[in-house]
Design a protein around this motif. Structure first.
Motif, PDB file in Angstrom:
ATOM      1  N   ALA A 123     -37.428 -56.777  13.993  1.00 49.91           N
ATOM      2  CA  ALA A 123     -36.952 -55.446  13.770  1.00 49.91           C
ATOM      3  C   ALA A 123     -38.151 -55.053  12.866  1.00 49.91           C
ATOM      4  O   ALA A 123     -38.304 -54.064  13.378  1.00 49.91           O
ATOM      5  CB  ALA A 123     -35.404 -54.671  13.241  1.00 49.91           C
ATOM      6  N   LEU A 124     -38.587 -55.553  11.446  1.00 45.58           N
ATOM      7  CA  LEU A 124     -40.477 -54.786  11.124  1.00 45.58           C
ATOM      8  C   LEU A 124     -40.818 -54.808  11.839  1.00 45.58           C
ATOM      9  O   LEU A 124     -41.743 -53.908  11.830  1.00 45.58           O
ATOM     10  CB  LEU A 124     -40.072 -55.258   9.720  1.00 45.58           C
ATOM     11  CG  LEU A 124     -39.241 -55.454   8.555  1.00 45.58           C
ATOM     12  CD1 LEU A 124     -38.581 -56.846   8.003  1.00 45.58           C
ATOM     13  CD2 LEU A 124     -39.905 -53.852   7.782  1.00 45.58           C
ATOM     14  N   VAL A 125     -41.304 -56.654  12.666  1.00 47.67           N
ATOM     15  CA  VAL A 125     -42.579 -56.512  13.836  1.00 47.67           C
ATOM     16  C   VAL A 125     -42.210 -55.225  14.144  1.00 47.67           C
ATOM     17  O   VAL A 125     -43.631 -55.048  14.915  1.00 47.67           O
ATOM     18  CB  VAL A 125     -42.185 -58.172  14.420  1.00 47.67           C
ATOM     19  CG1 VAL A 125     -43.752 -57.936  15.629  1.00 47.67           C
ATOM     20  CG2 VAL A 125     -42.697 -58.936  13.230  1.00 47.67           C
ATOM     21  N   THR A 126     -41.097 -54.959  15.091  1.00 42.01           N
ATOM     22  CA  THR A 126     -41.666 -53.486  15.521  1.00 42.01           C
ATOM     23  C   THR A 126     -41.896 -52.137  15.549  1.00 42.01           C
ATOM     24  O   THR A 126     -41.833 -51.836  15.408  1.00 42.01           O
ATOM     25  CB  THR A 126     -39.622 -53.704  16.019  1.00 42.01           C
ATOM     26  OG1 THR A 126     -39.782 -54.672  17.114  1.00 42.01           O
ATOM     27  CG2 THR A 126     -39.510 -52.397  17.735  1.00 42.01           C
ATOM     28  N   ALA A 127     -41.682 -52.432  14.321  1.00 44.89           N
ATOM     29  CA  ALA A 127     -41.305 -51.089  13.080  1.00 44.89           C
ATOM     30  C   ALA A 127     -43.243 -50.855  13.162  1.00 44.89           C
ATOM     31  O   ALA A 127     -43.688 -49.747  13.003  1.00 44.89           O
ATOM     32  CB  ALA A 127     -40.628 -50.624  11.971  1.00 44.89           C
ATOM     33  N   ALA A 128     -43.549 -52.020  13.183  1.00 50.86           N
ATOM     34  CA  ALA A 128     -44.375 -52.522  12.492  1.00 50.86           C
ATOM     35  C   ALA A 128     -46.038 -51.919  13.513  1.00 50.86           C
ATOM     36  O   ALA A 128     -46.674 -50.774  13.681  1.00 50.86           O
ATOM     37  CB  ALA A 128     -45.250 -53.971  12.103  1.00 50.86           C
ATOM     38  N   ILE A 129     -45.412 -52.098  15.037  1.00 47.81           N
ATOM     39  CA  ILE A 129     -46.097 -51.847  15.976  1.00 47.81           C
ATOM     40  C   ILE A 129     -45.487 -49.666  16.148  1.00 47.81           C
ATOM     41  O   ILE A 129     -46.942 -49.448  16.681  1.00 47.81           O
ATOM     42  CB  ILE A 129     -45.708 -52.642  17.408  1.00 47.81           C
ATOM     43  CG1 ILE A 129     -45.644 -54.226  16.932  1.00 47.81           C
ATOM     44  CG2 ILE A 129     -45.748 -52.556  18.534  1.00 47.81           C
ATOM     45  CD1 ILE A 129     -45.135 -55.372  17.381  1.00 47.81           C
ATOM     46  N   ALA A 130     -44.688 -49.660  15.669  1.00 44.61           N
ATOM     47  CA  ALA A 130     -44.181 -48.719  16.414  1.00 44.61           C
ATOM     48  C   ALA A 130     -45.097 -47.923  15.551  1.00 44.61           C
ATOM     49  O   ALA A 130     -45.542 -46.503  16.045  1.00 44.61           O
ATOM     50  CB  ALA A 130     -43.029 -48.455  16.835  1.00 44.61           C
ATOM     51  N   GLY A 131     -45.278 -48.303  14.390  1.00 47.59           N
ATOM     52  CA  GLY A 131     -45.934 -47.554  13.109  1.00 47.59           C
ATOM     53  C   GLY A 131     -46.805 -47.279  13.424  1.00 47.59           C
ATOM     54  O   GLY A 131     -48.047 -45.978  13.875  1.00 47.59           O
ATOM     55  N   LEU A 132     -47.874 -48.079  14.136  1.00 50.31           N
ATOM     56  CA  LEU A 132     -49.563 -48.074  14.394  1.00 50.31           C
ATOM     57  C   LEU A 132     -49.677 -47.839  15.542  1.00 50.31           C
ATOM     58  O   LEU A 132     -50.700 -47.500  16.112  1.00 50.31           O
ATOM     59  CB  LEU A 132     -49.605 -49.842  15.492  1.00 50.31           C
ATOM     60  CG  LEU A 132     -50.306 -50.829  13.538  1.00 50.31           C
ATOM     61  CD1 LEU A 132     -50.439 -51.712  13.933  1.00 50.31           C
ATOM     62  CD2 LEU A 132     -51.666 -49.653  12.803  1.00 50.31           C
ATOM     63  N   ALA A 133     -48.894 -47.746  16.495  1.00 50.32           N
ATOM     64  CA  ALA A 133     -48.884 -46.860  17.895  1.00 50.32           C
ATOM     65  C   ALA A 133     -48.634 -45.284  17.928  1.00 50.32           C
ATOM     66  O   ALA A 133     -49.559 -44.915  19.044  1.00 50.32           O
ATOM     67  CB  ALA A 133     -47.460 -46.836  19.173  1.00 50.32           C
ATOM     68  N   VAL A 134     -48.431 -45.145  16.558  1.00 52.00           N
ATOM     69  CA  VAL A 134     -49.329 -42.988  16.183  1.00 52.00           C
ATOM     70  C   VAL A 134     -50.510 -43.230  16.827  1.00 52.00           C
ATOM     71  O   VAL A 134     -50.598 -42.043  16.982  1.00 52.00           O
ATOM     72  CB  VAL A 134     -48.459 -42.625  14.897  1.00 52.00           C
ATOM     73  CG1 VAL A 134     -48.890 -41.740  15.078  1.00 52.00           C
ATOM     74  CG2 VAL A 134     -47.313 -43.386  14.646  1.00 52.00           C
ATOM     75  N   VAL A 135     -50.906 -44.302  15.249  1.00 50.17           N
ATOM     76  CA  VAL A 135     -52.550 -43.959  15.879  1.00 50.17           C
ATOM     77  C   VAL A 135     -53.534 -44.091  16.960  1.00 50.17           C
ATOM     78  O   VAL A 135     -54.686 -44.260  17.153  1.00 50.17           O
ATOM     79  CB  VAL A 135     -53.602 -43.974  14.629  1.00 50.17           C
ATOM     80  CG1 VAL A 135     -52.639 -43.452  13.755  1.00 50.17           C
ATOM     81  CG2 VAL A 135     -53.202 -45.646  14.252  1.00 50.17           C
ATOM     82  N   LEU A 136     -52.474 -45.618  17.575  1.00 44.22           N
ATOM     83  CA  LEU A 136     -53.080 -46.407  18.566  1.00 44.22           C
ATOM     84  C   LEU A 136     -52.216 -46.369  19.635  1.00 44.22           C
ATOM     85  O   LEU A 136     -51.147 -46.210  19.566  1.00 44.22           O
ATOM     86  CB  LEU A 136     -53.652 -47.927  18.135  1.00 44.22           C
ATOM     87  CG  LEU A 136     -54.568 -47.851  16.780  1.00 44.22           C
ATOM     88  CD1 LEU A 136     -54.438 -49.870  16.421  1.00 44.22           C
ATOM     89  CD2 LEU A 136     -56.144 -47.720  17.661  1.00 44.22           C
ATOM     90  N   PRO A 137     -52.849 -47.101  21.040  1.00 43.32           N
ATOM     91  CA  PRO A 137     -51.758 -47.256  22.421  1.00 43.32           C
ATOM     92  C   PRO A 137     -51.036 -47.799  21.569  1.00 43.32           C
ATOM     93  O   PRO A 137     -51.549 -49.278  20.790  1.00 43.32           O
ATOM     94  CB  PRO A 137     -53.312 -48.175  23.034  1.00 43.32           C
ATOM     95  CG  PRO A 137     -54.753 -47.296  23.431  1.00 43.32           C
ATOM     96  CD  PRO A 137     -54.365 -47.580  21.617  1.00 43.32           C
ATOM     97  N   VAL A 138     -49.993 -48.516  22.199  1.00 39.58           N
ATOM     98  CA  VAL A 138     -49.454 -49.977  22.078  1.00 39.58           C
ATOM     99  C   VAL A 138     -49.396 -50.731  22.114  1.00 39.58           C
ATOM    100  O   VAL A 138     -48.632 -51.567  21.369  1.00 39.58           O
ATOM    101  CB  VAL A 138     -47.965 -49.023  22.846  1.00 39.58           C
ATOM    102  CG1 VAL A 138     -46.468 -50.035  22.618  1.00 39.58           C
ATOM    103  CG2 VAL A 138     -46.923 -47.845  22.150  1.00 39.58           C
ATOM    104  N   TRP A 139     -50.272 -51.055  23.412  1.00 41.10           N
ATOM    105  CA  TRP A 139     -50.598 -52.449  23.288  1.00 41.10           C
ATOM    106  C   TRP A 139     -51.627 -52.812  21.999  1.00 41.10           C
ATOM    107  O   TRP A 139     -51.221 -54.077  22.109  1.00 41.10           O
ATOM    108  CB  TRP A 139     -50.999 -52.102  24.332  1.00 41.10           C
ATOM    109  CG  TRP A 139     -52.401 -51.506  25.077  1.00 41.10           C
ATOM    110  CD1 TRP A 139     -52.621 -50.095  25.184  1.00 41.10           C
ATOM    111  CD2 TRP A 139     -54.199 -52.233  24.623  1.00 41.10           C
ATOM    112  NE1 TRP A 139     -54.008 -50.141  25.488  1.00 41.10           N
ATOM    113  CE2 TRP A 139     -54.500 -51.319  25.009  1.00 41.10           C
ATOM    114  CE3 TRP A 139     -54.486 -53.288  24.074  1.00 41.10           C
ATOM    115  CZ2 TRP A 139     -56.336 -51.603  24.529  1.00 41.10           C
ATOM    116  CZ3 TRP A 139     -55.678 -53.606  23.520  1.00 41.10           C
ATOM    117  CH2 TRP A 139     -56.787 -52.595  24.328  1.00 41.10           C
TER     118      TRP A 139
END
Length: 145
Positions: A76-92
């Motif tokens: 869940a923390l990894v998913t949250a980190a990905i989602a947090g970076l997805a705010v400024v970068l594409p999800v991939w």
């Protein structure tokens, strides 16, 4: 009124009066009693260990369950980190960055673990073996004098 004295109690069959028993009978009784005592103590130890084993097994199972739940938490923390970076970068790109960081951490842990394992091998108690060899040599020297 005269008081009557009661006769001394006679030992029940199979139980000799220790005051009148022969040494052989006393040694036999002692041997039997020690044997019974040891068997009873072993049974008690077995029961205690069985009970402690059950509790240890239950505790180990709970630790295992905690580990599984913690693993889900890390996910869940990894998913949250990905989602947090997805705010400024594409999800991939966010997922790729987090994956690279996780692989880097895994690599450091693997190299550290390998180093620890190499320090622990060979799994022979070298100091204890050396001490035993010295003891043997000391005994041999004292016998040959």
């Amino acid at each position: 009124m005269a008081t009557q004295t009661e006769p001394a109690p006679t030992p029940s069959p199979g139980r000799l009066d220790p005051a009148h028993a022969s040494t052989a009978e006393l040694v036999t009784r002692l041997s039997d009693q020690v044997s019974t005592l040891v068997k009873d103590e072993l049974r008690l130890a077995q029961l205690e260990l069985t009970e402690k084993g059950k509790k240890a097994g239950l505790g180990a199972g709970m630790f295992g369950g905690a580990g599984v739940v913690a693993l889900y938490g890390v996910g869940a923390l990894v998913t949250a980190a990905i989602a947090g970076l997805a705010v400024v970068l594409p999800v991939w790109a966010s997922a790729l960055i987090i994956a690279v960081v996780l692989f880097a951490v895994a690599g450091v842990l693997a190299l550290t673990g390998k180093k620890e394992i190499q320090q622990a091998t060979p799994p022979v108690p070298a100091e204890a073996v050396s001490g035993v060899k010295k003891d043997i040599n000391t005994v041999k020297e004292s016998v040959h004098r």
